[in-house]
Design a protein around this motif. Structure first.
Motif, PDB file in Angstrom:
ATOM      1  N   GLY A 218       0.814  -1.203   0.000  1.00 41.41           N
ATOM      2  CA  GLY A 218       0.000   0.000   0.000  1.00 41.41           C
ATOM      3  C   GLY A 218       0.851   1.259   0.000  1.00 41.41           C
ATOM      4  O   GLY A 218       0.538   2.242  -0.665  1.00 41.41           O
ATOM      5  N   LEU A 219       1.954   1.223   0.740  1.00 43.00           N
ATOM      6  CA  LEU A 219       2.825   2.390   0.796  1.00 43.00           C
ATOM      7  C   LEU A 219       3.528   2.630  -0.537  1.00 43.00           C
ATOM      8  O   LEU A 219       3.780   3.767  -0.929  1.00 43.00           O
ATOM      9  N   VAL A 220       3.838   1.545  -1.231  1.00 37.94           N
ATOM     10  CA  VAL A 220       4.506   1.687  -2.522  1.00 37.94           C
ATOM     11  C   VAL A 220       3.534   2.176  -3.582  1.00 37.94           C
ATOM     12  O   VAL A 220       3.860   3.044  -4.396  1.00 37.94           O
ATOM     13  N   GLN A 221       2.339   1.630  -3.569  1.00 33.65           N
ATOM     14  CA  GLN A 221       1.376   1.926  -4.623  1.00 33.65           C
ATOM     15  C   GLN A 221       0.629   3.233  -4.399  1.00 33.65           C
ATOM     16  O   GLN A 221       0.125   3.839  -5.334  1.00 33.65           O
ATOM     17  N   LYS A 222       0.535   3.668  -3.154  1.00 33.87           N
ATOM     18  CA  LYS A 222      -0.188   4.894  -2.835  1.00 33.87           C
ATOM     19  C   LYS A 222       0.772   5.889  -2.197  1.00 33.87           C
ATOM     20  O   LYS A 222       1.871   5.539  -1.771  1.00 33.87           O
ATOM     21  N   ARG A 223       0.357   7.117  -2.118  1.00 37.15           N
ATOM     22  CA  ARG A 223       1.131   8.082  -1.359  1.00 37.15           C
ATOM     23  C   ARG A 223       1.116   7.659   0.092  1.00 37.15           C
ATOM     24  O   ARG A 223       0.149   7.096   0.592  1.00 37.15           O
ATOM     25  N   GLN A 224       2.169   7.976   0.807  1.00 41.39           N
ATOM     26  CA  GLN A 224       2.311   7.492   2.172  1.00 41.39           C
ATOM     27  C   GLN A 224       1.196   8.005   3.076  1.00 41.39           C
ATOM     28  O   GLN A 224       0.865   7.389   4.084  1.00 41.39           O
ATOM     29  N   THR A 225       0.618   9.151   2.746  1.00 44.69           N
ATOM     30  CA  THR A 225      -0.444   9.707   3.578  1.00 44.69           C
ATOM     31  C   THR A 225      -1.778   9.019   3.344  1.00 44.69           C
ATOM     32  O   THR A 225      -2.727   9.235   4.081  1.00 44.69           O
ATOM     33  N   GLU A 226      -1.886   8.188   2.319  1.00 42.83           N
ATOM     34  CA  GLU A 226      -3.140   7.515   2.026  1.00 42.83           C
ATOM     35  C   GLU A 226      -3.167   6.129   2.660  1.00 42.83           C
ATOM     36  O   GLU A 226      -2.151   5.437   2.717  1.00 42.83           O
ATOM     37  N   LEU A 227      -4.341   5.730   3.097  1.00 45.95           N
ATOM     38  CA  LEU A 227      -4.517   4.395   3.644  1.00 45.95           C
ATOM     39  C   LEU A 227      -5.158   3.510   2.588  1.00 45.95           C
ATOM     40  O   LEU A 227      -6.034   3.947   1.844  1.00 45.95           O
ATOM     41  N   ALA A 228      -4.712   2.256   2.518  1.00 47.37           N
ATOM     42  CA  ALA A 228      -5.262   1.329   1.531  1.00 47.37           C
ATOM     43  C   ALA A 228      -5.192  -0.084   2.080  1.00 47.37           C
ATOM     44  O   ALA A 228      -4.349  -0.411   2.917  1.00 47.37           O
ATOM     45  N   GLY A 229      -6.109  -0.930   1.596  1.00 43.07           N
ATOM     46  CA  GLY A 229      -6.118  -2.334   1.989  1.00 43.07           C
ATOM     47  C   GLY A 229      -7.420  -2.712   2.666  1.00 43.07           C
ATOM     48  O   GLY A 229      -8.303  -1.882   2.898  1.00 43.07           O
ATOM     49  N   ARG A 230      -7.539  -3.982   3.005  1.00 45.54           N
ATOM     50  CA  ARG A 230      -8.772  -4.548   3.540  1.00 45.54           C
ATOM     51  C   ARG A 230      -8.768  -4.569   5.062  1.00 45.54           C
ATOM     52  O   ARG A 230      -7.737  -4.814   5.692  1.00 45.54           O
ATOM     53  N   ILE A 231      -9.935  -4.299   5.664  1.00 42.59           N
ATOM     54  CA  ILE A 231     -10.152  -4.474   7.103  1.00 42.59           C
ATOM     55  C   ILE A 231     -11.396  -5.334   7.273  1.00 42.59           C
ATOM     56  O   ILE A 231     -12.477  -4.964   6.829  1.00 42.59           O
ATOM     57  N   ARG A 232     -11.229  -6.488   7.902  1.00 43.75           N
ATOM     58  CA  ARG A 232     -12.366  -7.378   8.153  1.00 43.75           C
ATOM     59  C   ARG A 232     -12.824  -7.186   9.599  1.00 43.75           C
ATOM     60  O   ARG A 232     -12.047  -7.338  10.540  1.00 43.75           O
ATOM     61  N   ILE A 233     -14.108  -6.836   9.758  1.00 46.30           N
ATOM     62  CA  ILE A 233     -14.665  -6.501  11.064  1.00 46.30           C
ATOM     63  C   ILE A 233     -15.865  -7.396  11.347  1.00 46.30           C
ATOM     64  O   ILE A 233     -16.685  -7.646  10.463  1.00 46.30           O
ATOM     65  N   THR A 234     -15.990  -7.845  12.583  1.00 44.61           N
ATOM     66  CA  THR A 234     -17.199  -8.519  13.031  1.00 44.61           C
ATOM     67  C   THR A 234     -17.832  -7.671  14.122  1.00 44.61           C
ATOM     68  O   THR A 234     -17.132  -7.078  14.953  1.00 44.61           O
ATOM     69  N   ALA A 235     -19.176  -7.587  14.107  1.00 43.04           N
ATOM     70  CA  ALA A 235     -19.890  -6.730  15.046  1.00 43.04           C
ATOM     71  C   ALA A 235     -21.276  -7.307  15.302  1.00 43.04           C
ATOM     72  O   ALA A 235     -21.794  -8.086  14.496  1.00 43.04           O
ATOM     73  N   PRO A 236     -21.911  -6.923  16.426  1.00 38.16           N
ATOM     74  CA  PRO A 236     -23.281  -7.381  16.688  1.00 38.16           C
ATOM     75  C   PRO A 236     -24.230  -6.905  15.594  1.00 38.16           C
ATOM     76  O   PRO A 236     -24.077  -5.808  15.058  1.00 38.16           O
ATOM     77  N   THR A 237     -25.229  -7.726  15.292  1.00 37.76           N
ATOM     78  CA  THR A 237     -26.133  -7.434  14.180  1.00 37.76           C
ATOM     79  C   THR A 237     -26.856  -6.102  14.350  1.00 37.76           C
ATOM     80  O   THR A 237     -26.871  -5.269  13.448  1.00 37.76           O
ATOM     81  N   GLY A 238     -27.458  -5.897  15.511  1.00 34.54           N
ATOM     82  CA  GLY A 238     -28.232  -4.685  15.725  1.00 34.54           C
ATOM     83  C   GLY A 238     -27.382  -3.435  15.665  1.00 34.54           C
ATOM     84  O   GLY A 238     -27.699  -2.475  14.953  1.00 34.54           O
ATOM     85  N   TYR A 239     -26.288  -3.422  16.425  1.00 32.81           N
ATOM     86  CA  TYR A 239     -25.429  -2.234  16.449  1.00 32.81           C
ATOM     87  C   TYR A 239     -24.737  -2.030  15.110  1.00 32.81           C
ATOM     88  O   TYR A 239     -24.615  -0.904  14.622  1.00 32.81           O
ATOM     89  N   GLY A 240     -24.299  -3.115  14.512  1.00 30.59           N
ATOM     90  CA  GLY A 240     -23.582  -2.994  13.236  1.00 30.59           C
ATOM     91  C   GLY A 240     -24.441  -2.422  12.133  1.00 30.59           C
ATOM     92  O   GLY A 240     -23.986  -1.551  11.371  1.00 30.59           O
ATOM     93  N   SER A 241     -25.694  -2.876  12.048  1.00 33.40           N
ATOM     94  CA  SER A 241     -26.560  -2.426  10.956  1.00 33.40           C
ATOM     95  C   SER A 241     -27.171  -1.058  11.216  1.00 33.40           C
ATOM     96  O   SER A 241     -27.469  -0.317  10.281  1.00 33.40           O
ATOM     97  N   ALA A 242     -27.352  -0.709  12.487  1.00 33.92           N
ATOM     98  CA  ALA A 242     -28.039   0.545  12.799  1.00 33.92           C
ATOM     99  C   ALA A 242     -27.091   1.706  13.079  1.00 33.92           C
ATOM    100  O   ALA A 242     -27.405   2.855  12.788  1.00 33.92           O
ATOM    101  N   GLU A 243     -25.917   1.424  13.644  1.00 34.94           N
ATOM    102  CA  GLU A 243     -25.023   2.493  14.083  1.00 34.94           C
ATOM    103  C   GLU A 243     -23.653   2.450  13.411  1.00 34.94           C
ATOM    104  O   GLU A 243     -23.177   3.455  12.876  1.00 34.94           O
ATOM    105  N   LEU A 244     -23.028   1.276  13.437  1.00 31.55           N
ATOM    106  CA  LEU A 244     -21.647   1.192  12.971  1.00 31.55           C
ATOM    107  C   LEU A 244     -21.510   1.557  11.501  1.00 31.55           C
ATOM    108  O   LEU A 244     -20.543   2.216  11.103  1.00 31.55           O
TER     109      LEU A 244
END
Length: 295
Positions: A81-107
């Motif tokens: 990501g640092l090579v392909q993008k400018r260093q100030t940019e963030l890139a790549g995947r983040i896999r998150i698990t969260a409760p159904t209610g909070y995840g769909s309504a707030e997160l």
């Protein structure tokens, strides 16, 4: 076969305990996934997986390889990501698990501004009311409420959430007002079954803590279900504030006994202690802390 590609396939197959599901995750055929892992085992001169017609499990060597592959691949992704993008940019995947209610309504609403600012970040959100293994399932973060049951995880508190009593205005019109927690014994209380104690609610008074026995004709393992039934006028619900918010805004619910509230529920971002936190994951956690502090 590229070694990094083989490691990615191995991680996917091992995480899902399935060649089919693992291959689907990385976007290749099951046959090719099997070929890649076979070549990887040949290169390492070690068996990484036990294969049967019904299951795929890690060998002892495979477990050790799995644990070491994860931080290496994350660091490799960050380096790319640092090579392909400018260093100030963030890139790549983040896999998150969260409760159904909070995840769909707030997160989801919290995540949108972060992704608007960092379009190179790909977020995969898995909603489940069951705690999943972060390492086994390949998740980077878990967003969880309450005291952590898994002491092996690192946790950073994001915020505290009030636990509130709420009721539909027409229910009060029918049944009369509630002035003290003790009045609940005369009312239909809608119970959430995911807690340790479901037949009593805790409150605070000038004399200290008060535990009030409650009962009713509806129980559910979801705070959203309790809030919905309360909004429909069936009885009194006790839920995290985020669950009640949409109904409060519509006027379908109102808060009661606010001065007696005794509980808050901590919301945490959790991750394994041996997980290398990439810049994008650290940035997301910092962002959530700030966003929730101002919400």
């Amino acid at each position: 076969m590229d070694t990094i590609a083989g490691m990615r396939v191995f991680m996917a197959v091992a995480s899902h305990a399935s060649f089919t599901d693992g291959a689907r995750q990385v976007g290749i055929s099951t046959k090719l996934a099997s070929k890649y892992i076979g070549q990887l085992e040949q290169r390492l001169n070690a068996q990484l997986l036990h294969r049967t017609t019904r299951s795929v499990t890690l060998t002892e060597t495979g477990k050790a390889y799995f644990e070491r592959c994860l931080p290496l691949l994350e660091q490799f992704d960050e380096l790319e990501g640092l090579v392909q993008k400018r260093q100030t940019e963030l890139a790549g995947r983040i896999r998150i698990t969260a409760p159904t209610g909070y995840g769909s309504a707030e997160l989801v609403h919290l995540l949108k501004p972060f992704q608007d600012e960092h379009p190179g970040v790909l977020i995969e959100l898995h909603l489940s009311d069951h705690h999943v293994s972060l390492v086994d399932e390949g998740f980077d973060l878990a967003i969880r409420f309450g005291v952590l049951k898994d002491s092996s995880l690192v946790a950073r508190k994001l915020t505290d959430m009030r636990i509130v009593c709420c009721v539909a205005p027409d229910y009060l019109d029918r049944m009369g007002p509630l002035e003290t927690p003790e009045d609940l014994s005369q009312h239909n209380c809608l119970l959430q079954t995911t807690g340790n104690v479901i037949d009593s609610w805790d409150f605070k008074t000038s004399d200290g803590k008060l535990s009030v026995p409650v009962s009713g004709n509806f129980r559910a393992n979801s705070p959203r279900a309790v809030a919905n039934m309360a909004a429909d006028g069936l009885g009194i619900g006790r839920v995290p504030l985020y669950t009640a918010k949409p109904f409060l805004a519509e006027g379908r619910l109102k808060l009661i006994l606010e001065s007696y509230e005794a509980r808050v529920l901590g919301l945490y971002a959790t991750y394994p202690p041996n997980r290398h936190l990439t810049a994008r994951i650290r940035a997301l956690i910092d962002y959530l802390v700030t966003a929730l502090a101002h919400s």
